[in-house]
Write a protein that holds these residues in place. Sequence first.
Motif: not given
Length: 356
Positions: A284-305, A342-347
């Motif tokens: 599982s992978i999580a990031g931070f900031e909810d930048s375009p990287f998080s939405k354009q990745s596949w799978p989309a990244l769980t992050t903090a908006k 923001v929970i997405r498909d990377s976790t």
Amino acid sequence: MAPTGSKAVPVNRPTIKDVARHAKVSLKTVSRVINNELSVREETRERVQRAIDELDYEPDQSARSLRSATSYALGLVYDNPNPYYVISVQNGVLAACRDQGFGLQIHPCDSRVPDLADELRELVRRARLAGLVLAPPMSERMDLIRHLAGHGIRLVRILSAAEDPNDGYPCVYVDDRDAAYDITEHLIQLGHQRIGFLWGGAEHRSSPERFKGYEAALKAYDIPLDKKLVIPGDYSFEDGFRGARRLFALRDRPTAIFGSNDEIAAGVLAAAKANGIDVPYELSIAGFEDSPFSKQSWPALTTAKQATEDIARHAALRLIAELRPSAGAPPPANRGFSPQLVIRDSTARVRIAASS
């Protein structure tokens, strides 16, 4: 048809005199409306604004500053390798400046140079700036803040803090620690016990704040902190890739990795794919900031908006409020922001190995 070699006659832009004539008011009244002064009657303000709109008049901010003792331009100072963050900050500050009739000068710089304070003082003097919006890491250097304020330079800081620092210097602050706690807790609740953490740049206060949130969540769930799972680095894709490769080389590698921003997390995702690791079922992978990287990745990244543009806009408005105090009104207050999970498909839940 114009003769060969003749020059096109430029179309003259409307002037403040044209606006005054069109609205049937004095030049001084137009100037007061443009400067958002409270002494103008609402009916007159609306008439002048209609004239401005109909003529498509745009005030020349630099000329305004030169004609008066008051400056109508702000400076935005930043040093950040993340282009998405920089663009969002610029857009936020610019929106506030346009709304309030201010110009904007953007000043990228190297926060590590020893003469930065002199550089910024010269910037304010040369460009006749009313004040500065300081982005991290300059905003978090108290020696620099005290120096600039001591020379009469008005400023507002954007900084990472769990609460209002109340240190006498205006700011807009972001609670990175609480958001990092939420991300780590999300991974723990999915069953992850070995969670890697990849730092951003150590000179940015957001990095230790995000680490503190990660550390606090582990402690709250009685999970020991394994220092081998914590990797230093910078806020970049490349450091995310390198840091992930180091974690993958461990005998007991992590089942989840928390990157301190989305660029780092995207680098982790690329490293996982290069190593044939299935995300999110093996990692599982999580990031931070909810930048375009998080939405354009596949799978989309769980992050903090993190509402970076809105944060920067409020910082500029905070500074302008300092520059234009209203009679009888209390001084403007510092404002805090809390990034949201923001929970997405990377976790996903830890895959339990089938029994033999």
